[in-house]
Design a protein around this motif. Structure first.
Motif, PDB file in Angstrom:
ATOM      1  N   ALA A 130      42.342  39.598  44.107  1.00  0.00           N
ATOM      2  CA  ALA A 130      43.665  39.901  43.953  1.00  0.00           C
ATOM      3  C   ALA A 130      44.413  38.772  44.977  1.00  0.00           C
ATOM      4  O   ALA A 130      43.951  38.388  46.013  1.00  0.00           O
ATOM      5  N   THR A 131      45.596  38.159  44.483  1.00  0.00           N
ATOM      6  CA  THR A 131      46.531  37.650  45.431  1.00  0.00           C
ATOM      7  C   THR A 131      47.874  38.488  45.541  1.00  0.00           C
ATOM      8  O   THR A 131      48.431  39.180  44.786  1.00  0.00           O
ATOM      9  N   VAL A 132      48.065  38.486  46.820  1.00  0.00           N
ATOM     10  CA  VAL A 132      49.125  39.438  47.507  1.00  0.00           C
ATOM     11  C   VAL A 132      50.245  38.445  48.068  1.00  0.00           C
ATOM     12  O   VAL A 132      49.941  37.735  48.817  1.00  0.00           O
ATOM     13  N   ASP A 133      51.552  38.773  47.609  1.00  0.00           N
ATOM     14  CA  ASP A 133      52.567  38.208  48.412  1.00  0.00           C
ATOM     15  C   ASP A 133      52.785  39.093  49.816  1.00  0.00           C
ATOM     16  O   ASP A 133      53.279  40.030  49.677  1.00  0.00           O
ATOM     17  N   ARG A 134      52.604  38.320  50.863  1.00  0.00           N
ATOM     18  CA  ARG A 134      52.600  38.956  52.019  1.00  0.00           C
ATOM     19  C   ARG A 134      53.932  39.703  52.373  1.00  0.00           C
ATOM     20  O   ARG A 134      54.307  40.427  53.216  1.00  0.00           O
ATOM     21  N   LYS A 135      55.284  38.935  51.897  1.00  0.00           N
ATOM     22  CA  LYS A 135      56.352  39.182  52.214  1.00  0.00           C
ATOM     23  C   LYS A 135      56.846  40.522  51.353  1.00  0.00           C
ATOM     24  O   LYS A 135      57.478  41.574  51.955  1.00  0.00           O
ATOM     25  N   ARG A 136      56.680  40.562  50.140  1.00  0.00           N
ATOM     26  CA  ARG A 136      56.837  41.770  49.143  1.00  0.00           C
ATOM     27  C   ARG A 136      55.884  42.593  49.313  1.00  0.00           C
ATOM     28  O   ARG A 136      55.827  43.865  48.540  1.00  0.00           O
ATOM     29  N   PHE A 137      54.485  42.386  49.623  1.00  0.00           N
ATOM     30  CA  PHE A 137      53.318  43.396  49.614  1.00  0.00           C
ATOM     31  C   PHE A 137      53.007  43.864  48.156  1.00  0.00           C
ATOM     32  O   PHE A 137      52.490  44.604  48.015  1.00  0.00           O
ATOM     33  N   GLY A 138      53.520  42.556  47.233  1.00  0.00           N
ATOM     34  CA  GLY A 138      52.981  43.007  45.828  1.00  0.00           C
ATOM     35  C   GLY A 138      52.148  42.239  45.182  1.00  0.00           C
ATOM     36  O   GLY A 138      51.871  40.935  45.742  1.00  0.00           O
ATOM     37  N   PHE A 139      51.298  42.575  44.002  1.00  0.00           N
ATOM     38  CA  PHE A 139      50.330  42.107  43.548  1.00  0.00           C
ATOM     39  C   PHE A 139      50.809  41.005  42.706  1.00  0.00           C
ATOM     40  O   PHE A 139      51.750  40.991  41.818  1.00  0.00           O
ATOM     41  N   ASP A 140      50.391  39.797  43.066  1.00  0.00           N
ATOM     42  CA  ASP A 140      50.748  38.487  42.156  1.00  0.00           C
ATOM     43  C   ASP A 140      49.489  38.115  41.333  1.00  0.00           C
ATOM     44  O   ASP A 140      50.026  37.712  39.972  1.00  0.00           O
ATOM     45  N   SER A 141      48.491  38.401  41.435  1.00  0.00           N
ATOM     46  CA  SER A 141      47.420  38.355  40.486  1.00  0.00           C
ATOM     47  C   SER A 141      46.247  39.308  40.842  1.00  0.00           C
ATOM     48  O   SER A 141      46.418  39.867  42.016  1.00  0.00           O
ATOM     49  N   LEU A 142      45.629  39.637  39.725  1.00  0.00           N
ATOM     50  CA  LEU A 142      44.537  40.836  39.841  1.00  0.00           C
ATOM     51  C   LEU A 142      43.451  40.732  38.791  1.00  0.00           C
ATOM     52  O   LEU A 142      43.762  40.490  37.846  1.00  0.00           O
ATOM     53  N   LYS A 143      42.056  40.530  39.199  1.00  0.00           N
ATOM     54  CA  LYS A 143      41.106  40.156  38.485  1.00  0.00           C
ATOM     55  C   LYS A 143      39.919  41.238  38.767  1.00  0.00           C
ATOM     56  O   LYS A 143      39.669  41.275  40.253  1.00  0.00           O
ATOM     57  N   ILE A 144      39.361  41.842  37.934  1.00  0.00           N
ATOM     58  CA  ILE A 144      38.499  43.096  38.095  1.00  0.00           C
ATOM     59  C   ILE A 144      36.947  42.804  37.460  1.00  0.00           C
ATOM     60  O   ILE A 144      37.494  42.663  36.143  1.00  0.00           O
ATOM     61  N   SER A 145      36.167  42.731  37.814  1.00  0.00           N
ATOM     62  CA  SER A 145      34.910  42.575  37.022  1.00  0.00           C
ATOM     63  C   SER A 145      34.162  43.943  37.465  1.00  0.00           C
ATOM     64  O   SER A 145      33.888  44.288  38.542  1.00  0.00           O
ATOM     65  N   GLU A 146      32.993  44.232  36.507  1.00  0.00           N
ATOM     66  CA  GLU A 146      32.248  45.361  36.727  1.00  0.00           C
ATOM     67  C   GLU A 146      30.761  45.016  36.068  1.00  0.00           C
ATOM     68  O   GLU A 146      30.778  44.329  34.942  1.00  0.00           O
ATOM     69  N   ARG A 147      29.772  45.432  36.538  1.00  0.00           N
ATOM     70  CA  ARG A 147      28.507  45.667  35.691  1.00  0.00           C
ATOM     71  C   ARG A 147      27.478  46.858  36.406  1.00  0.00           C
ATOM     72  O   ARG A 147      27.601  47.210  37.421  1.00  0.00           O
ATOM     73  N   LEU A 148      26.742  47.168  35.481  1.00  0.00           N
ATOM     74  CA  LEU A 148      25.758  48.278  35.885  1.00  0.00           C
ATOM     75  C   LEU A 148      24.421  47.866  35.104  1.00  0.00           C
ATOM     76  O   LEU A 148      24.122  47.865  34.046  1.00  0.00           O
ATOM     77  N   ARG A 149      23.479  47.671  36.037  1.00  0.00           N
ATOM     78  CA  ARG A 149      22.163  47.438  35.585  1.00  0.00           C
ATOM     79  C   ARG A 149      21.128  48.504  36.233  1.00  0.00           C
ATOM     80  O   ARG A 149      21.337  49.236  37.107  1.00  0.00           O
ATOM     81  N   ASP A 150      19.809  48.294  35.496  1.00  0.00           N
ATOM     82  CA  ASP A 150      18.833  48.965  36.044  1.00  0.00           C
ATOM     83  C   ASP A 150      17.578  48.086  36.115  1.00  0.00           C
ATOM     84  O   ASP A 150      17.741  47.000  35.837  1.00  0.00           O
ATOM     85  N   ALA A 151      16.269  48.615  36.252  1.00  0.00           N
ATOM     86  CA  ALA A 151      15.248  47.726  36.481  1.00  0.00           C
ATOM     87  C   ALA A 151      15.085  46.753  35.301  1.00  0.00           C
ATOM     88  O   ALA A 151      14.307  45.877  35.531  1.00  0.00           O
ATOM     89  N   ASP A 152      15.183  47.477  34.163  1.00  0.00           N
ATOM     90  CA  ASP A 152      14.720  46.759  32.920  1.00  0.00           C
ATOM     91  C   ASP A 152      15.911  45.753  32.558  1.00  0.00           C
ATOM     92  O   ASP A 152      15.706  45.163  31.556  1.00  0.00           O
ATOM     93  N   SER A 153      17.131  45.681  33.397  1.00  0.00           N
ATOM     94  CA  SER A 153      18.261  44.928  32.757  1.00  0.00           C
ATOM     95  C   SER A 153      18.634  43.937  33.566  1.00  0.00           C
ATOM     96  O   SER A 153      19.923  43.647  33.643  1.00  0.00           O
ATOM     97  N   LEU A 154      17.890  43.573  34.757  1.00  0.00           N
ATOM     98  CA  LEU A 154      18.357  43.132  35.866  1.00  0.00           C
ATOM     99  C   LEU A 154      19.144  41.442  35.297  1.00  0.00           C
ATOM    100  O   LEU A 154      19.940  40.790  35.971  1.00  0.00           O
TER     101      LEU A 154
END
Length: 375
Positions: free
Chosen positions: A240-264
């Motif tokens: 994320a990028t935050v404006d330090r004076k407004r404390f507001g989110f300027d950008s937000l990127k979220i990624s996720e993944r879930l693996r097991d032994a067979d799908s690494l």
């Protein structure tokens, strides 16, 4: 020589509902001058046939500048190092013992604090011995240790433990029932690691990254490669990028993944950013937790992602304290324009914790300093 990559020998225990691949390569990253890193870890071990042992740690490492408070100068380095250990009943998650350790605290006992320090409220946590880590526990924890009653860092750590441990327990119980095997005494079968990093960019922007990883392992088997012990490995990356004076989110990127032994080698990152676009422009402080719950509470599949997002605001508070160089730059600019610069002082918000409670010695010293600066 052929393909010598290690491959799991058991292909029957695949993680169900793996997210479809959508992002190959690295997830979004952050950049800039390092300011601060917060580390939170939670782990679970088998401690016997009818006992688990849990440990949580929070460490704050300031990497830039120093912070003038109402009573001291806090330099860069380790600011907080605290841990909570639990003895748990595996079935009910009743806490049969609670131990708290705080080797590094921000406020040590001194003449300025009238002998008080950040360790003073810790016994209140121990009084929760006998409670269960169930759906009602976080409310009990906040009532017992929230705000001026406790330490905000131990509170954040315990809240993370109260979410991570039941989540891990459900997965481990299902695995044990499926496989018919149990972990040996002392064997760690779960670890959650969360890192919150802050970087200063040009202008008024701060890059903040949150990285969460959950690892669950199967019992040791001497005739099998260690990779086959991977029950599941769940990751969340937030940039994320935050404006330090407004404390507001300027950008937000979220990624996720879930693996097991067979799908690494197979499962790529899934981009989850679109589901949280409503956070753009909103402040990190206050109210972020309420907005996160509103976006995630109806979907149990987002529980781990929810936990990662909830670590953003507490980590950002620590990052903000490592920006005194910007304050000094603004002081110099004010003087060049013939203005009187503000007095540099940072500290906790009134009522945020025991040491910053109303009419406590730190709050009184802070008020006296403000009065002196105004004269």
């Amino acid at each position: 020589m052929g393909d010598r990559r290690i491959r799991p020998t058991n292909t029957t225990d695949r993680v169900s509902h793996l997210a479809p691949p959508s992002v190959r390569g690295l997830p979004a990253s952050i950049d800039g001058l390092p300011l601060h890193t917060r580390s939170l870890t939670v782990q679970l071990r088998a401690a016997g046939p009818e006992q688990w042992r849990a440990r949580g740690d929070v460490i704050d490492l300031r990497k830039n500048g120093f912070v003038p408070t109402s009573y001291d100068i806090q330099p860069a380095g380790v600011i907080h190092s605290m841990s909570i250990e639990l003895e748990l009943d595996p079935t009910t998650l009743r806490m049969d013992a609670i131990r708290v350790d705080q080797p590094f605290v921000a406020v040590e006992a001194s003449e300025a604090t009238r002998g008080e320090c950040c360790r003073d409220p810790a016994p209140r946590l121990v009084e929760l011995t006998g409670e269960c880590l169930d759906d009602d526990f976080t409310a009990k924890l906040s009532a017992k240790f929230g705000g001026p009653l406790g330490c905000s860092h131990l509170l954040t750590l315990f809240q993370l433990m109260a979410s991570a441990i039941p989540h891990a327990a459900r997965i481990e119980r299902a695995r044990a029932e499926r496989d018919g095997t149990h972990h040996a005494e002392g064997d760690r079968f779960f670890r959650r690691a969360v890192f919150v990093d802050g970087m200063r960019r040009e202008g008024d922007l701060i890059d903040v990254g949150v990285a969460l990883s959950d690892s669950m392992t199967r019992p040791y088997a001497p005739d099998r490669h260690s990779l086959t012990r991977v029950e599941r490995f769940h990751e969340v990356k937030i940039a994320a990028t935050v404006d330090r004076k407004r404390f507001g989110f300027d950008s937000l990127k979220i990624s996720e993944r879930l693996r097991d032994a067979d799908s690494l080698e197979e499962v790529a990152w899934t981009d989850e950013s679109a589901a949280f676009e409503s956070l753009l422009g909103t402040p990190v402080l206050p109210g972020l937790a309420k907005r996160i719950f509103g976006l995630t509470s109806d979907d149990p599949g987002r529980k781990v992602l929810q936990d990662a997002l909830l670590m953003f605001a507490p980590g950002f508070i620590q990052i903000s304290a490592a920006q005194m160089d910007l304050f000094f730059e603004e002081q110099a600019m004010a003087r060049s324009e013939g203005k009187e610069p503000e007095v540099a002082r940072l500290g906790g918000n009134p009522g945020a914790c025991y040491m910053w409670r109303e009419n406590g010695p730190i709050s009184k010293a802070s008020f006296a300093m403000d009065e002196s600066a105004g004269n």
